[in-house]
Design an enzyme around this catalytic site. Structure first.
Site, PDB file in Angstrom:
ATOM      1  N   SER A 264      -7.489  -8.186  -9.060  1.00 24.18           N
ATOM      2  CA  SER A 264      -6.277  -7.425  -8.771  1.00 24.18           C
ATOM      3  C   SER A 264      -5.898  -7.576  -7.304  1.00 24.18           C
ATOM      4  O   SER A 264      -6.625  -8.179  -6.520  1.00 24.18           O
ATOM      5  CB  SER A 264      -6.475  -5.958  -9.115  1.00 24.18           C
ATOM      6  OG  SER A 264      -7.334  -5.382  -8.149  1.00 24.18           O
ATOM      7  N   LYS A 265      -4.769  -6.984  -6.958  1.00 26.62           N
ATOM      8  CA  LYS A 265      -4.216  -7.050  -5.598  1.00 26.62           C
ATOM      9  C   LYS A 265      -5.241  -6.765  -4.512  1.00 26.62           C
ATOM     10  O   LYS A 265      -5.188  -7.356  -3.440  1.00 26.62           O
ATOM     11  CB  LYS A 265      -3.087  -6.024  -5.457  1.00 26.62           C
ATOM     12  CG  LYS A 265      -1.750  -6.538  -5.920  1.00 26.62           C
ATOM     13  CD  LYS A 265      -0.889  -6.911  -4.713  1.00 26.62           C
ATOM     14  CE  LYS A 265       0.466  -7.467  -5.117  1.00 26.62           C
ATOM     15  NZ  LYS A 265       0.501  -8.907  -5.151  1.00 26.62           N
TER      16      LYS A 265
END
Ligand code: GLU
Length: 501
Positions: A264-265
């Protein structure tokens, strides 16, 4: 359940990448596109792009462009698609609604008693959900409309009620099928309730839409993320009901971060375009992604597109999660940067230089001027975003390094100033002002002054570049030119003298 489907991989594959335009193209999606592309290349088949936009609530503006940009940047060119057409269009699902293709498939399923219409209201569905919760039953549609006649439903429709089409799920059965990556897979139907295939507005859900399209587009292999594996039992029912043969399935392993959590980010860049903007080369990302869940069968990791495509077969796709190793990607990008011709490196770096060089550097950036500067840093660059910083020192008028940075080990301000004075005398008149003769002369100077070569060169380096680490010293001085070198040396000597008192 019948385990129909072509299981052998032979002949040209027709494959598709079928993203939903719901945001930026995530690296997992790009890997799916890549594997499809590689299978098409390996077998001399076709790679098709199809936009799955039937879930109108999830559409995100701009995502179609981001899909195109990502695939084009990576060089995953499609043979048929929304923008270029092809013999089996439309390649955008929403455009296929008005052709009646999905409604016809739903009708066929109803006629064959594989599906039925349902007019249950949201309120009724909510009551069912609450009852299931209270009695600790699995949630899901209770089959209320299964036994109702079509006449009854037609009447309900005329009365203005919303009608959906649901598929009948045989909840006591088990689906067994072959997956090219996972082998034989069995999944029970017990947790799947009669699901919607056609919504009341005439739009199909993913389950029906992709099957109708894959069939119409003569898709031979479906390569997609493993998150779709639990949906396969639903799809098998639809294939059976429509009386069509399913493609080969290959569910690709999930990509995890190094801490084994979902990528994820917070782990850094996750979309293809972010990697582009961070200075990765498309060839490097292509190579790196190919190894995320596939192995060429040998240890060589840096391979060009053709080599990867020639080796790509589904039996080498792995089932275990693929770990996204950022350090390896950085290393690989460095390898690709190093292997570029100087012209290609210059072309690739120019957009980053336009953006990153200080404002006083004339725009457009002078290609001929930066080309030799890039040559000096090519060996050490890991990302193209490093280019502006690596060469900006050549454009500054003054750099003003702190005196204590210029002074090397076992030296002081006075001895450093003296060493730089001697260096300056040489630099003023030395001919030719070229790398090798300069280096030879300065090695000699170090001996004459009884200084370590590293100490002398270190002081000159900081004095002329403002950095301890810079490209090879004499390449740097030649690129700076005699005049700039002298001005910087003079300024450094002044600052050292001020400290020496
Ligand atoms: N539209 C689906 C997605 O974006 C495609 C899944 C498939 O390839 O069948 O995940």
């Amino acid at each position: 359940m019948p385990a129909t489907g072509k299981t052998a991989q032979n002949g040209p594959a027709r494959v598709r990448f079928a993203p939903s335009p719901t945001g930026e193209l995530h690296i997992g999606g790009v890997r799916t596109a890549l594997f499809n592309y590689l299978l098409a290349k390996n077998t001399g088949g076709q790679f098709i792009l199809r936009l799955e936009d039937t879930d109108r609530n999830r559409l995100v503006e701009g995502s179609i462009d981001s899909i195109y940009d990502s695939l084009r940047w990576l060089g995953l060119d499609w043979d048929e698609g929304p923008d270029i057409g092809g013999p089996y269009g439309p390649y955008v699902q929403s455009e296929n609604v008005s052709t009646g293709a999905y409604a016809a498939a739903a009708e066929k399923l109803i006629t064959g008693e594989f599906a039925y219409e349902c007019d249950c209201t949201p309120e009724r569905l909510e009551r069912v959900r609450e009852r299931q919760k209270a009695t600790k039953q699995a949630p899901g549609y209770d089959g209320h409309c299964r036994t109702r006649s079509r006449d009854e439903l037609a009447e309900s429709r005329s009365a203005g009620n919303d009608i959906v089409v649901r598929l009948k799920v045989p909840r006591t059965k088990t689906a067994t099928f072959e997956d090219a990556v996972r082998g034989r897979v069995s999944i029970k139907y017990q947790d799947i309730s009669d699901f919607v295939i056609l919504k009341s507005d005439g739009f199909p859900t993913y389950h029906l839409a992709h099957i109708v399209d894959d069939d119409a587009m003569k898709i031979t292999h479906v390569l997609r993320g493993e998150e779709w594996l639990p949906s396969v039992p639903r799809h098998l029912l639809i294939y059976e009901g429509l009386g069509i043969e399913r493609p080969v399935y290959a569910h690709l392993p999930v990509i995890l971060a190094e801490d084994k959590s979902k990528l994820s980010k917070r782990h850094g860049a996750v979309s293809a375009l972010e990697f582009r903007d961070e200075g990765f080369l498309p060839d490097a990302l292509f190579n790196f992604l190919a190894l995320l869940g596939w192995s060429p069968g040998h240890d060589k990791e840096v391979m060009d597109r053709d080599e990867i495509a020639s080796l790509f077969t589904l039996d080498r796709v792995k089932e275990a999660p693929a770990i996204f190793d950022r350090t390896k990607l950085e290393w690989m990008n460095g390898q690709y940067i190093r292997n570029l011709s100087l012209d290609s490196l210059t072309d690739a770096a120019l957009p980053f230089l336009e953006k990153g060089l200080p404002a006083h550097v004339a725009r457009p950036v002078d290609r001929d001027r930066v080309r030799p500067l890039l040559a000096m840093t090519q060996e050490r660059m890991k990302y193209l975003t490093e280019a502006p910083e690596a060469i900006e020192l050549f454009f500054e008028d003054s750099i003003s390094p702190a005196p204590e940075e210029i002074i090397q080990k076992k030296m002081d301000a006075a001895s450093t100033a003296a060493a730089l004075e001697s260096s300056l005398q040489i630099l003023r008149g030395f001919e030719p002002f070229e790398v090798e003769p300069l280096e030879a002369r300065f090695r000699e100077l170090a001996t004459q002054l009884d200084l370590k070569v590293g100490a002398l060169f270190g002081s000159i380096r900081v004095a002329t570049t403002g950095r301890r680490i810079a490209p090879p010293l004499f390449d740097t001085l030649v690129a700076l030119g005699r005049e700039k070198t002298i001005t910087r040396m003079e300024a450094a000597i002044e600052s050292l003298k001020a400290v020496a008192g």
